[in-house]
Design an enzyme around this catalytic site. Structure first.
Site, PDB file in Angstrom:
ATOM      1  N   GLY A  14      52.251  43.473  40.521  1.00  0.00           N
ATOM      2  CA  GLY A  14      50.797  43.396  40.616  1.00  0.00           C
ATOM      3  C   GLY A  14      50.232  42.015  40.394  1.00  0.00           C
ATOM      4  O   GLY A  14      49.033  41.870  40.121  1.00  0.00           O
ATOM      5  N   LYS A  37      49.805  29.115  45.824  1.00  0.00           N
ATOM      6  CA  LYS A  37      51.080  29.826  45.917  1.00  0.00           C
ATOM      7  C   LYS A  37      52.119  28.791  46.290  1.00  0.00           C
ATOM      8  O   LYS A  37      52.172  28.308  47.425  1.00  0.00           O
ATOM      9  CB  LYS A  37      50.997  30.924  46.986  1.00  0.00           C
ATOM     10  N   ALA A 112      56.427  33.400  41.886  1.00  0.00           N
ATOM     11  CA  ALA A 112      57.177  34.290  42.774  1.00  0.00           C
ATOM     12  C   ALA A 112      58.136  35.092  41.912  1.00  0.00           C
ATOM     13  O   ALA A 112      59.034  34.531  41.286  1.00  0.00           O
ATOM     14  CB  ALA A 112      57.948  33.477  43.813  1.00  0.00           C
ATOM     15  N   SER A 172      49.316  47.441  37.362  1.00  0.00           N
ATOM     16  CA  SER A 172      49.038  48.657  38.124  1.00  0.00           C
ATOM     17  C   SER A 172      49.035  49.843  37.157  1.00  0.00           C
ATOM     18  O   SER A 172      50.088  50.431  36.890  1.00  0.00           O
ATOM     19  CB  SER A 172      50.090  48.845  39.221  1.00  0.00           C
TER      20      SER A 172
END
Length: 242
Positions: A14, A37, A112, A172
């Site tokens: 998440g 990112k 990542a 989540s």
């Protein structure tokens, strides 16, 4: 603070939705926001990646930047090597974050996978980026069984490297949480050594942008600019006594 790192305790935890929620709340408060990112894996050229998903959810006002993209869904160093491409180093990510910070009130650097996933063959990680930037880490954790161990290991790795931990967000929160999830809500602060700063409802990433932005503040605590009350949430979701 100008730069916040965002790491999960694992994959598919998440991170991107949490990053989008933090960005949306900051934008609503009138702050300029950039999302970086460093490495995107498992996405083909031209397909939307995590940065584009943040923009869809948080709104076009967010600045997004992706440094490198490798097609196979693998650790960044492995994906780069198999693609015959140059990997991204911690210094590359730190330099890009500093440039974005010059023109933005807040820069969110999304990792990542987990904290110690290798970015390059030299073993650089997101923790190294945080050290270069002297930036705190927001940890995104799962709700269910196994999360206490993963969160504890992440917290210990951060402390060993001298990286400050901002707190933990459950990436989540299930619509129908099981017993482990309910108990973990009370135990996660002890596992991490830091407070819970939010809980993102399961499926929030499927919302359209306006609905996501309208609700994001209710998922995050005041430390992240929202209105989520962790104490009340924990009481409401606590398991019934035996």
């Amino acid at each position: 603070m100008t730069v916040i790192m965002v790491s999960g305790t694992g994959t598919e935890i998440g991170k991107t939705v949490t990053t989008a929620a933090v960005a949306a709340v900051a934008l609503a408060a009138g702050r300029s926001v950039a999302v970086l990112k460093g490495t995107q894996t498992g996405v083909a050229p031209g397909e939307p990646g995590d940065a584009q998903e943040v923009a869809r959810l948080a709104g076009d006002a967010v600045t997004t930047r992706e440094l490198a993209r490798f097609p196979e869904p693998l650790a960044p160093d492995t994906a780069a090597r198999r693609a015959g491409m140059t990997p991204v180093s911690p210094q590359d990510v730190a330099d890009a974050a500093r440039k974005l910070a010059v023109e933005h009130d807040l820069v969110l650097v999304e990792g990542a996978g987990g904290l110690l996933v290798r970015l390059n063959d030299e073993g650089g990680t997101l923790a190294d980026v945080a050290r270069l930037l002297d930036a705190p880490m927001l940890v995104v954790a799962a709700a269910g069984l196994g999360t206490l161990n993963a969160t504890t290991l992440t917290a210990e790795a951060l402390r060993a490297r001298g990286v400050a931990q901002l707190g933990v967000v459950v990436g989540s929160w299930p619509a129908a949480p099981d017993l482990a999830s309910r108990c973990n809500l009370a135990d996660l602060p002890g596992a991490s050594g830091r407070a819970l700063l939010g809980a993102i409802p399961e499926g929030s990433g499927l919302l359209d942008g306006p609905a996501f932005r309208a609700a994001a503040g209710s998922w995050l605590g005041p430390e992240l600019g929202g209105t989520w009350d962790g104490a009340s949430f924990a009481v409401r979701e606590a398991p019934a006594p035996r």
